[in-house]
Design a protein around this motif. Structure first.
Motif, PDB file in Angstrom:
ATOM      1  N   LYS A 172       0.832  -1.207   0.000  1.00 17.16           N
ATOM      2  CA  LYS A 172       0.000   0.000   0.000  1.00 17.16           C
ATOM      3  C   LYS A 172       0.865   1.255   0.000  1.00 17.16           C
ATOM      4  O   LYS A 172       1.824   1.371   0.748  1.00 17.16           O
ATOM      5  CB  LYS A 172      -0.935   0.019   1.218  1.00 17.16           C
ATOM      6  CG  LYS A 172      -1.959  -1.086   1.211  1.00 17.16           C
ATOM      7  CD  LYS A 172      -2.903  -0.946   0.042  1.00 17.16           C
ATOM      8  CE  LYS A 172      -3.920  -2.063   0.036  1.00 17.16           C
ATOM      9  NZ  LYS A 172      -4.583  -2.229  -1.214  1.00 17.16           N
ATOM     10  N   GLY A 173       0.520   2.187  -0.880  1.00 19.57           N
ATOM     11  CA  GLY A 173       1.231   3.452  -0.962  1.00 19.57           C
ATOM     12  C   GLY A 173       2.480   3.417  -1.824  1.00 19.57           C
ATOM     13  O   GLY A 173       3.060   4.448  -2.110  1.00 19.57           O
ATOM     14  N   TYR A 174       2.914   2.211  -2.251  1.00 17.61           N
ATOM     15  CA  TYR A 174       4.130   2.117  -3.067  1.00 17.61           C
ATOM     16  C   TYR A 174       3.779   2.347  -4.533  1.00 17.61           C
ATOM     17  O   TYR A 174       2.838   1.765  -5.065  1.00 17.61           O
ATOM     18  CB  TYR A 174       4.811   0.765  -2.908  1.00 17.61           C
ATOM     19  CG  TYR A 174       6.066   0.642  -3.750  1.00 17.61           C
ATOM     20  CD1 TYR A 174       7.244   1.250  -3.338  1.00 17.61           C
ATOM     21  CD2 TYR A 174       6.058  -0.031  -4.957  1.00 17.61           C
ATOM     22  CE1 TYR A 174       8.394   1.172  -4.116  1.00 17.61           C
ATOM     23  CE2 TYR A 174       7.203  -0.128  -5.733  1.00 17.61           C
ATOM     24  CZ  TYR A 174       8.360   0.484  -5.303  1.00 17.61           C
ATOM     25  OH  TYR A 174       9.496   0.411  -6.070  1.00 17.61           O
ATOM     26  N   GLU A 175       4.547   3.211  -5.184  1.00 20.48           N
ATOM     27  CA  GLU A 175       4.385   3.469  -6.610  1.00 20.48           C
ATOM     28  C   GLU A 175       5.738   3.340  -7.300  1.00 20.48           C
ATOM     29  O   GLU A 175       6.776   3.574  -6.687  1.00 20.48           O
ATOM     30  CB  GLU A 175       3.850   4.877  -6.860  1.00 20.48           C
ATOM     31  CG  GLU A 175       2.441   5.099  -6.375  1.00 20.48           C
ATOM     32  CD  GLU A 175       1.946   6.502  -6.669  1.00 20.48           C
ATOM     33  OE1 GLU A 175       0.742   6.636  -6.918  1.00 20.48           O
ATOM     34  OE2 GLU A 175       2.760   7.451  -6.660  1.00 20.48           O
ATOM     35  N   SER A 176       5.691   2.964  -8.564  1.00 18.29           N
ATOM     36  CA  SER A 176       6.919   2.939  -9.351  1.00 18.29           C
ATOM     37  C   SER A 176       6.666   3.641 -10.676  1.00 18.29           C
ATOM     38  O   SER A 176       5.566   3.606 -11.216  1.00 18.29           O
ATOM     39  CB  SER A 176       7.406   1.511  -9.595  1.00 18.29           C
ATOM     40  OG  SER A 176       6.548   0.824 -10.470  1.00 18.29           O
ATOM     41  N   GLN A 177       7.681   4.310 -11.143  1.00 17.50           N
ATOM     42  CA  GLN A 177       7.684   4.948 -12.455  1.00 17.50           C
ATOM     43  C   GLN A 177       9.139   4.955 -12.907  1.00 17.50           C
ATOM     44  O   GLN A 177       9.904   5.844 -12.568  1.00 17.50           O
ATOM     45  CB  GLN A 177       7.099   6.352 -12.394  1.00 17.50           C
ATOM     46  CG  GLN A 177       6.829   6.952 -13.746  1.00 17.50           C
ATOM     47  CD  GLN A 177       5.982   8.213 -13.658  1.00 17.50           C
ATOM     48  OE1 GLN A 177       5.952   8.894 -12.638  1.00 17.50           O
ATOM     49  NE2 GLN A 177       5.290   8.525 -14.741  1.00 17.50           N
ATOM     50  N   MET A 178       9.510   3.918 -13.649  1.00 14.43           N
ATOM     51  CA  MET A 178      10.902   3.679 -13.960  1.00 14.43           C
ATOM     52  C   MET A 178      11.381   4.495 -15.160  1.00 14.43           C
ATOM     53  O   MET A 178      10.656   4.690 -16.129  1.00 14.43           O
ATOM     54  CB  MET A 178      11.125   2.193 -14.243  1.00 14.43           C
ATOM     55  CG  MET A 178      10.638   1.271 -13.129  1.00 14.43           C
ATOM     56  SD  MET A 178      11.278   1.664 -11.501  1.00 14.43           S
ATOM     57  CE  MET A 178      12.852   0.890 -11.588  1.00 14.43           C
ATOM     58  N   PHE A 179      12.632   4.951 -15.040  1.00 16.73           N
ATOM     59  CA  PHE A 179      13.332   5.632 -16.130  1.00 16.73           C
ATOM     60  C   PHE A 179      14.655   4.916 -16.326  1.00 16.73           C
ATOM     61  O   PHE A 179      15.378   4.671 -15.354  1.00 16.73           O
ATOM     62  CB  PHE A 179      13.573   7.102 -15.784  1.00 16.73           C
ATOM     63  CG  PHE A 179      14.406   7.829 -16.803  1.00 16.73           C
ATOM     64  CD1 PHE A 179      13.931   8.030 -18.085  1.00 16.73           C
ATOM     65  CD2 PHE A 179      15.670   8.285 -16.485  1.00 16.73           C
ATOM     66  CE1 PHE A 179      14.695   8.688 -19.044  1.00 16.73           C
ATOM     67  CE2 PHE A 179      16.448   8.948 -17.421  1.00 16.73           C
ATOM     68  CZ  PHE A 179      15.954   9.154 -18.709  1.00 16.73           C
ATOM     69  N   GLY A 180      14.966   4.556 -17.552  1.00 22.00           N
ATOM     70  CA  GLY A 180      16.198   3.834 -17.807  1.00 22.00           C
ATOM     71  C   GLY A 180      16.964   4.380 -18.993  1.00 22.00           C
ATOM     72  O   GLY A 180      16.386   4.913 -19.942  1.00 22.00           O
ATOM     73  N   LEU A 181      18.287   4.265 -18.915  1.00 20.64           N
ATOM     74  CA  LEU A 181      19.205   4.644 -19.995  1.00 20.64           C
ATOM     75  C   LEU A 181      20.158   3.483 -20.223  1.00 20.64           C
ATOM     76  O   LEU A 181      20.557   2.813 -19.269  1.00 20.64           O
ATOM     77  CB  LEU A 181      20.029   5.873 -19.613  1.00 20.64           C
ATOM     78  CG  LEU A 181      19.316   7.191 -19.416  1.00 20.64           C
ATOM     79  CD1 LEU A 181      20.265   8.223 -18.839  1.00 20.64           C
ATOM     80  CD2 LEU A 181      18.757   7.673 -20.745  1.00 20.64           C
ATOM     81  N   GLY A 182      20.554   3.271 -21.473  1.00 22.14           N
ATOM     82  CA  GLY A 182      21.494   2.195 -21.726  1.00 22.14           C
ATOM     83  C   GLY A 182      22.253   2.381 -23.021  1.00 22.14           C
ATOM     84  O   GLY A 182      21.879   3.186 -23.879  1.00 22.14           O
ATOM     85  N   ALA A 183      23.333   1.627 -23.140  1.00 25.36           N
ATOM     86  CA  ALA A 183      24.159   1.641 -24.343  1.00 25.36           C
ATOM     87  C   ALA A 183      24.624   0.220 -24.620  1.00 25.36           C
ATOM     88  O   ALA A 183      24.863  -0.565 -23.699  1.00 25.36           O
ATOM     89  CB  ALA A 183      25.362   2.561 -24.163  1.00 25.36           C
ATOM     90  N   GLU A 184      24.732  -0.101 -25.904  1.00 26.80           N
ATOM     91  CA  GLU A 184      25.236  -1.405 -26.329  1.00 26.80           C
ATOM     92  C   GLU A 184      26.294  -1.179 -27.398  1.00 26.80           C
ATOM     93  O   GLU A 184      26.088  -0.414 -28.342  1.00 26.80           O
ATOM     94  CB  GLU A 184      24.111  -2.264 -26.896  1.00 26.80           C
ATOM     95  CG  GLU A 184      24.589  -3.609 -27.421  1.00 26.80           C
ATOM     96  CD  GLU A 184      23.478  -4.408 -28.058  1.00 26.80           C
ATOM     97  OE1 GLU A 184      22.946  -5.297 -27.377  1.00 26.80           O
ATOM     98  OE2 GLU A 184      23.145  -4.124 -29.234  1.00 26.80           O
ATOM     99  N   VAL A 185      27.434  -1.842 -27.239  1.00 27.50           N
ATOM    100  CA  VAL A 185      28.519  -1.768 -28.213  1.00 27.50           C
ATOM    101  C   VAL A 185      28.671  -3.148 -28.835  1.00 27.50           C
ATOM    102  O   VAL A 185      28.791  -4.146 -28.124  1.00 27.50           O
ATOM    103  CB  VAL A 185      29.848  -1.338 -27.545  1.00 27.50           C
ATOM    104  CG1 VAL A 185      30.976  -1.348 -28.556  1.00 27.50           C
ATOM    105  CG2 VAL A 185      29.716   0.023 -26.906  1.00 27.50           C
ATOM    106  N   SER A 186      28.664  -3.178 -30.166  1.00 26.27           N
ATOM    107  CA  SER A 186      28.883  -4.420 -30.896  1.00 26.27           C
ATOM    108  C   SER A 186      30.389  -4.545 -31.123  1.00 26.27           C
ATOM    109  O   SER A 186      30.972  -3.796 -31.907  1.00 26.27           O
ATOM    110  CB  SER A 186      28.128  -4.375 -32.225  1.00 26.27           C
ATOM    111  OG  SER A 186      28.331  -5.570 -32.928  1.00 26.27           O
ATOM    112  N   LEU A 187      31.019  -5.478 -30.424  1.00 23.91           N
ATOM    113  CA  LEU A 187      32.478  -5.573 -30.452  1.00 23.91           C
ATOM    114  C   LEU A 187      33.007  -6.258 -31.709  1.00 23.91           C
ATOM    115  O   LEU A 187      33.826  -5.706 -32.421  1.00 23.91           O
ATOM    116  CB  LEU A 187      32.981  -6.278 -29.199  1.00 23.91           C
ATOM    117  CG  LEU A 187      32.657  -5.577 -27.874  1.00 23.91           C
ATOM    118  CD1 LEU A 187      33.103  -6.409 -26.698  1.00 23.91           C
ATOM    119  CD2 LEU A 187      33.319  -4.204 -27.835  1.00 23.91           C
TER     120      LEU A 187
END
Length: 176
Positions: A91-106
């Motif tokens: 009760k009372g817990y909320e989530s609102q996720m923000f994500g950043l990422g990077a992928e390098v093809s080696l």
């Protein structure tokens, strides 16, 4: 205390199994060869699950949007929960996720990933760093990933600290 809580969680009398069908929809738009955007709506039909407590747990619809830029060997991505997600159980817990990422093809078949995410709707959790390694050969995909919270907790009087959260995953897939 915590012993009573764990005893209640582990008790078979406090468990119930239920199944429901959830409907998710998504769309991906290619704005150019470099830029793509996506939108996913999860739990479109608000699936309901019975549980051992009073009432049911209802999963409300959730909307997440994201963008990705493919810059050759480097892909950059960001995603965000457009809606705040509430918990029936906490009760009372909320989530609102923000994500950043990077992928390098080696070397074409080997990919290295790094990223971060944070719950923007809560002051309780810290940001989390993620890293992964992907390998693709013919019909086989292998992914190894890990997460570590950036906040630490002291576990001994000597001052030893460990991350509040650690996680790993391994995924093996065959493509046909």
């Amino acid at each position: 205390g915590s012993d009573t809580l764990m005893s209640n969680v582990n008790s078979k009398e406090n468990t119930k199994s239920s199944t429901a069908l959830g409907i998710d929809v998504g769309a991906l738009v290619s704005f150019s060869d470099v830029l793509k955007g996506g939108l996913v709506i999860r739990n479109l039909n608000s699936p309901k699950f019975a549980y051992a407590g009073k009432g049911d747990v209802v999963l409300a619809p959730q909307i997440r949007a994201g963008v990705a830029m493919n810059l050759g060997m480097l892909t950059l991505a960001a995603d965000y929960d457009v809606t705040k997600n509430k918990s029936d159980l906490l009760k009372g817990y909320e989530s609102q996720m923000f994500g950043l990422g990077a992928e390098v093809s080696l070397i074409g078949t080997l990919k290295l990933r790094i990223g971060t995410y944070q719950n923007m709707a809560s002051d309780v959790g810290s940001s989390v760093t993620t890293a992964g390694l992907g390998f693709h050969l013919l019909f086989l995909d292998l992914d190894l990933a890990g997460t570590v919270a950036n906040d630490k907790v002291q576990v001994e009087q000597s001052g030893t600290e460990i991350p509040k959260r650690l996680g790993t995953s391994v995924a093996i897939a065959l493509r046909f």
